[in-house]
Design a protein around this motif. Sequence first.
Motif, PDB file in Angstrom:
ATOM      1  N   GLU A 379     -13.649  24.326 -22.057  1.00  0.00           N
ATOM      2  CA  GLU A 379     -13.207  25.512 -21.336  1.00  0.00           C
ATOM      3  C   GLU A 379     -13.773  25.500 -19.928  1.00  0.00           C
ATOM      4  OE1 GLU A 379     -14.523  28.853 -23.544  1.00  0.00           O
ATOM      5  OE2 GLU A 379     -16.626  28.620 -22.981  1.00  0.00           O
ATOM      6  N   ALA A 380     -13.108  26.232 -19.048  1.00  0.00           N
ATOM      7  CA  ALA A 380     -13.495  26.208 -17.637  1.00  0.00           C
ATOM      8  C   ALA A 380     -14.779  26.999 -17.399  1.00  0.00           C
ATOM      9  CB  ALA A 380     -12.363  26.774 -16.786  1.00  0.00           C
ATOM     10  N   PRO A 381     -15.665  26.507 -16.539  1.00  0.00           N
ATOM     11  CA  PRO A 381     -16.854  27.279 -16.156  1.00  0.00           C
ATOM     12  C   PRO A 381     -16.433  28.566 -15.442  1.00  0.00           C
ATOM     13  CG  PRO A 381     -17.043  24.987 -15.448  1.00  0.00           C
ATOM     14  CD  PRO A 381     -15.619  25.196 -15.866  1.00  0.00           C
ATOM     15  N   VAL A 382     -17.278  29.557 -15.511  1.00  0.00           N
ATOM     16  CA  VAL A 382     -16.979  30.846 -14.894  1.00  0.00           C
ATOM     17  C   VAL A 382     -17.344  30.795 -13.411  1.00  0.00           C
ATOM     18  CG1 VAL A 382     -17.501  33.308 -14.873  1.00  0.00           C
ATOM     19  CG2 VAL A 382     -17.362  32.075 -17.050  1.00  0.00           C
ATOM     20  N   ASP A 383     -16.404  31.180 -12.563  1.00  0.00           N
ATOM     21  CA  ASP A 383     -16.604  31.261 -11.119  1.00  0.00           C
ATOM     22  C   ASP A 383     -17.312  32.568 -10.808  1.00  0.00           C
ATOM     23  OD1 ASP A 383     -16.431  31.495  -8.367  1.00  0.00           O
ATOM     24  OD2 ASP A 383     -14.300  31.012  -8.245  1.00  0.00           O
ATOM     25  N   ASP A 384     -18.479  32.475 -10.141  1.00  0.00           N
ATOM     26  CA  ASP A 384     -19.226  33.698  -9.835  1.00  0.00           C
ATOM     27  C   ASP A 384     -18.753  34.369  -8.557  1.00  0.00           C
ATOM     28  OD1 ASP A 384     -20.236  32.170  -7.780  1.00  0.00           O
ATOM     29  OD2 ASP A 384     -22.276  32.053  -8.555  1.00  0.00           O
ATOM     30  N   GLY A 385     -17.691  33.826  -7.955  1.00  0.00           N
ATOM     31  CA  GLY A 385     -17.137  34.414  -6.747  1.00  0.00           C
ATOM     32  C   GLY A 385     -17.329  33.573  -5.509  1.00  0.00           C
ATOM     33  N   ASP A 386     -18.294  32.674  -5.553  1.00  0.00           N
ATOM     34  CA  ASP A 386     -18.557  31.796  -4.411  1.00  0.00           C
ATOM     35  C   ASP A 386     -18.162  30.355  -4.689  1.00  0.00           C
ATOM     36  OD1 ASP A 386     -19.829  33.789  -2.740  1.00  0.00           O
ATOM     37  OD2 ASP A 386     -21.527  33.692  -4.122  1.00  0.00           O
ATOM     38  N   ASP A 387     -17.681  30.071  -5.897  1.00  0.00           N
ATOM     39  CA  ASP A 387     -17.455  28.695  -6.327  1.00  0.00           C
ATOM     40  C   ASP A 387     -16.028  28.228  -6.025  1.00  0.00           C
ATOM     41  OD1 ASP A 387     -20.019  28.979  -7.313  1.00  0.00           O
ATOM     42  OD2 ASP A 387     -19.326  29.523  -9.318  1.00  0.00           O
ATOM     43  N   ARG A 388     -15.818  26.908  -6.210  1.00  0.00           N
ATOM     44  CA  ARG A 388     -14.486  26.320  -5.999  1.00  0.00           C
ATOM     45  C   ARG A 388     -14.068  25.532  -7.227  1.00  0.00           C
ATOM     46  NH1 ARG A 388     -13.201  22.337  -3.104  1.00  0.00           N
ATOM     47  NH2 ARG A 388     -15.250  21.529  -2.512  1.00  0.00           N
ATOM     48  N   THR A 389     -12.863  25.810  -7.739  1.00  0.00           N
ATOM     49  CA  THR A 389     -12.299  25.002  -8.806  1.00  0.00           C
ATOM     50  C   THR A 389     -11.859  23.664  -8.223  1.00  0.00           C
ATOM     51  OG1 THR A 389     -11.538  26.953 -10.013  1.00  0.00           O
ATOM     52  CG2 THR A 389     -10.472  24.850 -10.532  1.00  0.00           C
ATOM     53  N   LEU A 390     -12.143  22.565  -8.934  1.00  0.00           N
ATOM     54  CA  LEU A 390     -11.924  21.239  -8.368  1.00  0.00           C
ATOM     55  C   LEU A 390     -10.669  20.533  -8.880  1.00  0.00           C
ATOM     56  CD1 LEU A 390     -15.639  20.075  -8.454  1.00  0.00           C
ATOM     57  CD2 LEU A 390     -14.305  20.689  -6.437  1.00  0.00           C
ATOM     58  N   LEU A 391     -10.288  20.755 -10.116  1.00  0.00           N
ATOM     59  CA  LEU A 391      -9.115  20.072 -10.663  1.00  0.00           C
ATOM     60  C   LEU A 391      -7.832  20.815 -10.296  1.00  0.00           C
ATOM     61  CD1 LEU A 391     -10.582  19.208 -14.166  1.00  0.00           C
ATOM     62  CD2 LEU A 391      -9.749  17.534 -12.505  1.00  0.00           C
ATOM     63  N   VAL A 392      -6.870  20.073  -9.792  1.00  0.00           N
ATOM     64  CA  VAL A 392      -5.559  20.637  -9.438  1.00  0.00           C
ATOM     65  C   VAL A 392      -4.480  19.852 -10.169  1.00  0.00           C
ATOM     66  CG1 VAL A 392      -6.394  21.327  -7.161  1.00  0.00           C
ATOM     67  CG2 VAL A 392      -5.246  19.119  -7.443  1.00  0.00           C
ATOM     68  N   PRO A 393      -3.314  20.450 -10.415  1.00  0.00           N
ATOM     69  CA  PRO A 393      -2.240  19.712 -11.103  1.00  0.00           C
ATOM     70  C   PRO A 393      -1.651  18.631 -10.205  1.00  0.00           C
ATOM     71  CG  PRO A 393      -1.489  21.903 -10.449  1.00  0.00           C
ATOM     72  CD  PRO A 393      -2.954  21.863 -10.183  1.00  0.00           C
ATOM     73  N   LEU A 394      -1.551  17.416 -10.725  1.00  0.00           N
ATOM     74  CA  LEU A 394      -0.931  16.304 -10.018  1.00  0.00           C
ATOM     75  C   LEU A 394       0.426  15.954 -10.617  1.00  0.00           C
ATOM     76  CD1 LEU A 394      -4.036  13.942  -9.608  1.00  0.00           C
ATOM     77  CD2 LEU A 394      -3.127  15.597  -7.961  1.00  0.00           C
ATOM     78  N   VAL A 395       0.516  16.019 -11.949  1.00  0.00           N
ATOM     79  CA  VAL A 395       1.762  15.749 -12.670  1.00  0.00           C
ATOM     80  C   VAL A 395       1.906  16.815 -13.745  1.00  0.00           C
ATOM     81  CG1 VAL A 395       2.999  14.130 -14.174  1.00  0.00           C
ATOM     82  CG2 VAL A 395       1.627  13.253 -12.264  1.00  0.00           C
ATOM     83  N   ARG A 396       3.078  17.425 -13.824  1.00  0.00           N
ATOM     84  CA  ARG A 396       3.333  18.442 -14.842  1.00  0.00           C
ATOM     85  C   ARG A 396       4.603  18.076 -15.601  1.00  0.00           C
ATOM     86  NH1 ARG A 396       3.339  22.879 -11.829  1.00  0.00           N
ATOM     87  NH2 ARG A 396       1.117  23.336 -12.191  1.00  0.00           N
ATOM     88  N   ASP A 397       4.484  17.940 -16.899  1.00  0.00           N
ATOM     89  CA  ASP A 397       5.626  17.553 -17.749  1.00  0.00           C
ATOM     90  C   ASP A 397       6.300  16.290 -17.232  1.00  0.00           C
ATOM     91  OD1 ASP A 397       5.213  19.793 -19.381  1.00  0.00           O
ATOM     92  OD2 ASP A 397       6.480  21.050 -18.112  1.00  0.00           O
ATOM     93  N   GLY A 398       5.490  15.356 -16.765  1.00  0.00           N
ATOM     94  CA  GLY A 398       6.001  14.067 -16.318  1.00  0.00           C
ATOM     95  C   GLY A 398       6.477  14.024 -14.883  1.00  0.00           C
ATOM     96  N   GLU A 399       6.498  15.150 -14.179  1.00  0.00           N
ATOM     97  CA  GLU A 399       6.986  15.203 -12.800  1.00  0.00           C
ATOM     98  C   GLU A 399       5.823  15.392 -11.836  1.00  0.00           C
ATOM     99  OE1 GLU A 399      10.124  14.726 -11.863  1.00  0.00           O
ATOM    100  OE2 GLU A 399      10.697  14.425 -13.961  1.00  0.00           O
ATOM    101  N   VAL A 400       5.837  14.623 -10.748  1.00  0.00           N
ATOM    102  CA  VAL A 400       4.786  14.726  -9.741  1.00  0.00           C
ATOM    103  C   VAL A 400       4.874  16.062  -9.022  1.00  0.00           C
ATOM    104  CG1 VAL A 400       3.924  13.792  -7.547  1.00  0.00           C
ATOM    105  CG2 VAL A 400       4.590  12.233  -9.394  1.00  0.00           C
ATOM    106  N   VAL A 401       3.758  16.798  -8.985  1.00  0.00           N
ATOM    107  CA  VAL A 401       3.718  18.094  -8.311  1.00  0.00           C
ATOM    108  C   VAL A 401       2.576  18.166  -7.286  1.00  0.00           C
ATOM    109  CG1 VAL A 401       4.746  19.316 -10.266  1.00  0.00           C
ATOM    110  CG2 VAL A 401       2.250  19.096 -10.129  1.00  0.00           C
TER     111      VAL A 401
END
Length: 440
Positions: A379-401
């Motif tokens: 599960e994802a760590p909790v953002d305390d308000g100052d943090d940055r999520t690092l993983l972004v979608p690159l491919v969704r259902d086989g299509e590059v996004v």
Amino acid sequence: MSERALGPAAAGTSTALLTDHYELTMLQAALQSGTAQRRSVFELFPRRLPEGRRYGVVAGVGRALDAFERFRFDDEVLAVLDEGRVVDAQTLAWLADYEFTGDIWGYPEGEVYLPYSPLVVVEASFAEAVLLETLLLSIYNHDSAIASAASRMTWAAEGRPCIEMGSRRTHEEAAVAAARAAYVAGFASTSNLAARQRHGIPTAGTSAHSFTLLHDTERDAFVAQVTSLGRDTTLLVDTYDIAEAVRVAVEVAGPELGAVRLDSGDLGVLAHQVRAQLDSLGATKTRITVTSDLDEYAIAALAAAPVDGYGVGTQLVTGSGHPTCGFVYKLVSREGADGEMVPVAKKAKDKGSVGGRKYALRRRNSRGRAEAEVVGIGEAPVDDGDDRTLLVPLVRDGEVVGREPLSASRERHLASRAELPLQARQLSRGEPVIPTIHLD
């Protein structure tokens, strides 16, 4: 800045054979055992940073997405596998219909990474995901090594432009990839024209020593170059006597001479001497560019010298001593017999991994300074308000996004690097600049 073309060959060329033999033999055995369609999660990550490095830089994401789109088993590829008896007829039939239908998440290009950062997360069936291992590793390991070295160089340059010029020191296709990776990490331009064609990277260059040696006198060479390329050109002044060359260069081009280049000798001492001479001749705006096997240490040593730009070749395209990042691609979770996902991991003292699907964020304090790489398991760590999520979608259902312009990657790298503590700038050996924390 837009990328205009595709990888190492024509746009339609399949990348499916840019892989290892055992990827396909694993597939064949899994198809026969009935486990090939089990839902699986693979992750690409580093167990450690190269020795002495305090952070790394993600590069090659855009190239990997291009290669992914061309990863298909067409008639030509299947013929190679059939003729070589690499796999059996059942596997060939499955490959003929291969289509990736899953999702791929990843750190975006230009982002900083640390040990155990989950740089790529691939969610699909085992059969679909395992085939991407070698392709992704080869691109990420090479390009991130170059970008990591380039980042240290551009930071050491302190705003002075760096030119990538290592094409003659590496494989012809690696040269194009290296130019792209260096550009992501802040290099201003490249000497490689294929990088301009494929990726829209600015190119630069004027002349080599052979051009000077071709002419009867150095003056003749300078006149020819200035006449053809204009007064703003860069004249190479260390073929014979540097002081005499500088005098002739200004006499030929006038005080409007764009730049002179030094390619040998004690560059720091020479830069001071040449700057004083140029100023005395009225060429106060003429720039000084230095080349000659520079790396981040040499660039840092020239910080106090009147140098206006650096040309970097061999050390850049070889990762400044670390030509690969040591990334691995491991199965971390798979579907069990009951249909539930089960964390899995290799257990070894020196090559261990952490099971379970990962999520990551950059923990930052209230001033925006990075404090830790926080990796959540399951599960994802909790953002305390100052943090940055690092993983972004690159491919969704086989299509590059996740495709984006190189300009976005360059901007991201500068912002991500600026978040790091000041110790990240140190070139001395040390531990990763921030810790990696796993949350169960």
